[in-house]
Design a protein around this motif. Structure first.
Motif, mmCIF file in Angstrom:
data_model
loop_
_atom_site.group_PDB
_atom_site.id
_atom_site.type_symbol
_atom_site.label_atom_id
_atom_site.label_comp_id
_atom_site.label_asym_id
_atom_site.label_seq_id
_atom_site.Cartn_x
_atom_site.Cartn_y
_atom_site.Cartn_z
ATOM 1 N N LEU A 120 0.895 -1.219 -0.105
ATOM 2 C CA LEU A 120 -0.020 -0.110 -0.023
ATOM 3 C C LEU A 120 0.791 1.191 -0.068
ATOM 4 C CD1 LEU A 120 -2.763 -0.921 2.588
ATOM 5 C CD2 LEU A 120 -2.725 -1.124 0.050
ATOM 6 N N GLY A 121 2.171 1.090 0.235
ATOM 7 C CA GLY A 121 2.799 2.259 0.446
ATOM 8 C C GLY A 121 3.053 2.835 1.697
ATOM 9 N N ASN A 122 4.193 3.392 1.944
ATOM 10 C CA ASN A 122 4.572 3.861 3.509
ATOM 11 C C ASN A 122 4.455 5.303 3.668
ATOM 12 O OD1 ASN A 122 5.574 4.191 5.955
ATOM 13 N ND2 ASN A 122 7.709 3.822 5.478
ATOM 14 N N PRO A 123 3.376 5.836 4.312
ATOM 15 C CA PRO A 123 2.998 6.938 4.615
ATOM 16 C C PRO A 123 3.960 7.675 5.412
ATOM 17 C CG PRO A 123 1.299 6.094 5.307
ATOM 18 C CD PRO A 123 2.261 4.814 4.654
ATOM 19 N N PHE A 124 4.380 6.911 6.603
ATOM 20 C CA PHE A 124 4.828 7.196 7.876
ATOM 21 C C PHE A 124 6.260 7.713 7.702
ATOM 22 C CE2 PHE A 124 1.994 3.593 8.575
ATOM 23 C CZ PHE A 124 1.050 4.202 9.281
ATOM 24 N N ASP A 125 6.482 8.874 8.712
ATOM 25 C CA ASP A 125 7.775 9.568 8.561
ATOM 26 C C ASP A 125 8.529 8.696 9.480
ATOM 27 O OD1 ASP A 125 7.431 12.171 7.397
ATOM 28 O OD2 ASP A 125 5.710 12.493 8.697
#
Length: 187
Positions: A120-125
């Protein structure tokens, strides 16, 4: 009219036992022994992150990340959590709009968490793992997903339980943040 206490007594005892059972379901013995309740953390300093484990290949979320970065989002999620999948695009959009987004992978395996983010992709910093739910207990989690909005001083301004999807973002999250004097970029 005279009350027959022998007829009322079973009802009173049943209600008392039901209350005790509900309390045990809401607060586990470990939580009660440590004084942790499952109430919202709104208005309180964000709890510690000392027990988080790193998720290999990602920057570890630390307590100091929760202060001095303006309004930040901390999202508890897991690969096995269907509502976490539903909210993932909204969290990604918030992160892309400039809101610092930190993730805590909860009661999950590192392999499954990585597969989720690869898909899904990594949106986390920054990310941390809480495989044994120790941090989650301290943060008052009752289910997944749960998202906390923390101000520049490290104080929780909104503790949202459930998936943040279009409708809940518009009708609950944004109005609650605006009432507390905050806004999300891009919304």
């Amino acid at each position: 009219m005279r009350i027959n206490w022998l007829m009322v007594l079973p009802l009173v005892l049943s209600l008392a036992l039901l209350g005790l059972a509900a309390n045990r379901l809401i607060n586990t013995p470990d939580d009660r022994a440590r004084g942790v309740e499952t109430a919202s953390l709104e208005g309180s300093p964000a709890p510690g992150l000392d027990l988080l484990e790193p998720l290999e290949g990602f920057d570890l979320l630390r307590a100091e990340d929760l202060r001095g970065n303006g309004l930040v989002i901390v999202n508890f999620w897991a690969s096995w959590c269907v509502p976490c999948r539903a909210e993932h695009p909204v969290l990604t959009a918030l992160a892309e709009a400039g809101t610092p987004l930190y993730g805590i992978n909860y009661r999950d395996t590192a392999q499954d968490a990585r597969a989720f983010l690869d898909e899904l992709g990594n949106p986390f910093d920054r990310l941390g793992a809480d495989p044994e739910a120790r941090v989650g207990r301290d943060w008052g989690l009752v289910g997944l997903p749960e998202t906390l909005f923390i101000n520049n001083d490290g104080v929780v301004v909104l503790h949202f339980r459930g998936p943040i999807v279009g409708r809940s973002l518009r009708n609950q999250v944004i109005p609650a943040l605006e009432a507390a004097g905050y806004s999300l970029p891009g919304t």
